[in-house]
Design a protein around this motif. Structure first.
Motif, short mmCIF file in Angstrom:
data_model
loop_
_atom_site.label_atom_id
_atom_site.label_comp_id
_atom_site.label_asym_id
_atom_site.label_seq_id
_atom_site.Cartn_x
_atom_site.Cartn_y
_atom_site.Cartn_z
N ARG A 142 33.25 -36.20 -14.56
CA ARG A 142 33.97 -35.05 -15.12
C ARG A 142 34.99 -35.58 -16.11
NH1 ARG A 142 38.21 -31.52 -14.72
NH2 ARG A 142 37.68 -29.31 -14.58
N VAL A 143 34.92 -35.10 -17.36
CA VAL A 143 35.82 -35.56 -18.42
C VAL A 143 36.71 -34.38 -18.82
CG1 VAL A 143 35.97 -36.52 -20.74
CG2 VAL A 143 34.08 -37.18 -19.24
N GLU A 144 38.02 -34.58 -18.72
CA GLU A 144 38.97 -33.52 -19.03
C GLU A 144 39.98 -34.01 -20.07
OE1 GLU A 144 42.36 -31.68 -16.35
OE2 GLU A 144 40.39 -30.98 -15.67
N ASP A 145 40.27 -33.16 -21.08
CA ASP A 145 41.26 -33.54 -22.08
C ASP A 145 42.63 -32.98 -21.71
OD1 ASP A 145 41.24 -30.84 -22.85
OD2 ASP A 145 40.17 -31.21 -24.73
N GLU A 146 43.62 -33.18 -22.58
CA GLU A 146 44.99 -32.75 -22.28
C GLU A 146 45.14 -31.25 -22.10
OE1 GLU A 146 47.78 -34.25 -25.14
OE2 GLU A 146 47.74 -36.25 -24.26
N SER A 147 44.24 -30.48 -22.74
CA SER A 147 44.32 -29.02 -22.63
C SER A 147 43.70 -28.51 -21.34
CB SER A 147 43.65 -28.37 -23.83
OG SER A 147 42.25 -28.58 -23.80
N GLY A 148 43.09 -29.40 -20.56
CA GLY A 148 42.44 -29.00 -19.31
C GLY A 148 40.99 -28.63 -19.49
N ASN A 149 40.48 -28.72 -20.72
CA ASN A 149 39.08 -28.41 -20.99
C ASN A 149 38.22 -29.65 -20.85
OD1 ASN A 149 39.45 -25.65 -21.64
ND2 ASN A 149 40.22 -26.24 -23.66
N GLU A 150 36.92 -29.43 -20.74
CA GLU A 150 35.96 -30.53 -20.68
C GLU A 150 35.27 -30.63 -22.04
OE1 GLU A 150 33.51 -30.96 -17.10
OE2 GLU A 150 34.69 -29.33 -16.25
N PRO A 151 35.68 -31.60 -22.90
CA PRO A 151 35.08 -31.70 -24.23
C PRO A 151 33.64 -32.19 -24.21
CG PRO A 151 36.63 -33.50 -23.88
CD PRO A 151 36.74 -32.57 -22.70
N ILE A 152 33.28 -32.93 -23.16
CA ILE A 152 31.90 -33.40 -23.03
C ILE A 152 31.40 -33.15 -21.62
CG2 ILE A 152 32.18 -35.17 -24.82
CD1 ILE A 152 32.19 -37.28 -22.60
N GLU A 153 30.09 -32.99 -21.52
CA GLU A 153 29.41 -32.96 -20.23
C GLU A 153 28.53 -34.19 -20.20
OE1 GLU A 153 27.37 -29.22 -20.31
OE2 GLU A 153 29.22 -28.07 -20.03
N ALA A 154 28.69 -35.02 -19.19
CA ALA A 154 28.01 -36.30 -19.15
C ALA A 154 27.24 -36.51 -17.85
CB ALA A 154 29.02 -37.44 -19.33
N GLU A 155 26.08 -37.13 -18.00
CA GLU A 155 25.28 -37.56 -16.85
C GLU A 155 24.98 -39.03 -17.05
OE1 GLU A 155 21.19 -36.53 -14.43
OE2 GLU A 155 21.23 -36.20 -16.59
N MET A 156 25.35 -39.84 -16.08
CA MET A 156 25.14 -41.28 -16.14
C MET A 156 24.19 -41.71 -15.02
SD MET A 156 27.21 -42.28 -18.54
CE MET A 156 28.23 -41.23 -19.53
N ILE A 157 23.07 -42.28 -15.41
CA ILE A 157 22.09 -42.78 -14.45
C ILE A 157 22.25 -44.30 -14.37
CG2 ILE A 157 19.64 -42.95 -13.81
CD1 ILE A 157 20.45 -40.06 -14.04
N TRP A 158 22.59 -44.77 -13.17
CA TRP A 158 22.76 -46.20 -12.93
C TRP A 158 21.65 -46.71 -12.01
CZ3 TRP A 158 26.24 -49.77 -14.81
CH2 TRP A 158 27.19 -49.25 -15.71
N ALA A 159 21.15 -47.87 -12.34
CA ALA A 159 20.07 -48.50 -11.55
C ALA A 159 20.55 -49.84 -11.00
CB ALA A 159 18.83 -48.70 -12.41
N TRP A 160 19.85 -50.30 -9.99
CA TRP A 160 20.15 -51.62 -9.41
C TRP A 160 18.85 -52.27 -8.96
CZ3 TRP A 160 21.01 -47.00 -7.09
CH2 TRP A 160 20.39 -46.76 -5.87
#
Length: 160
Positions: A142-160
């Motif tokens: 979850r990415v939040e800026d100073e205004s409290g909004n989310e400027p981006i929506e991100a999905e990160m897939i990590w493998a091992w």
């Protein structure tokens, strides 16, 4: 359920035992930015770190801005990837290597000021990383800026 700490998690816990709580963020940031040089160059700060959650902060500074004075798209992606990556690094066993497999980012609004990234692992994701020999997880970010909004929506897939 509790699992054996990997080298990174053990190092973080050892650092926490030496430093007062008010210095933990500085310690996390130092350790992370020594491992991930680009994060240090961009000024990523690790505010909070457990095996299930991380909070990363990125100040809107001139050298990482876009042409309209907001954080550059790549700097926001770096912050999101760092928040998710540090969680993977805290959990993947020492016999394996955590690697980002994919990242999907939607830019939904203009970023205003600094950003704070909160990444977390569910109980199931935590269990899978610690028990499965190979696999991948989608780390919630979850990415939040100073205004409290989310400027981006991100999905990160990590493998091992």
């Amino acid at each position: 359920m509790s699992y054996k700490l990997n080298r990174m998690a053990a190092g973080v816990r050892k650092m926490e035992s030496y430093l007062p709580a008010s210095w933990h963020s500085t310690g996390y940031t130092f350790l992370f930015n020594r491992m991930v040089k680009l994060a240090g160059t961009a000024g990523i700060q690790v505010e909070r770190l457990t095996q299930r959650k991380s909070t990363v902060y990125l100040k809107n500074r001139t050298k990482i801005q876009n042409h309209i004075g907001g954080l550059h798209a790549c700097s926001m992606a770096l912050a999101a990837e760092s928040g998710a990556g540090i969680l993977s690094g805290m959990n993947v066993p020492d016999t394996h290597v955590p690697l980002i497999k994919s990242m999907h980012i939607e830019f939904v609004r203009r970023c205003q000021g600094d950003i704070r990234v909160e990444a977390s692992l569910s109980d199931e994701e935590y269990r899978r990383i610690n028990e499965e020999d190979k696999g991948e997880v989608s780390v919630q970010v979850r990415v939040e800026d100073e205004s409290g909004n989310e400027p981006i929506e991100a999905e990160m897939i990590w493998a091992w």
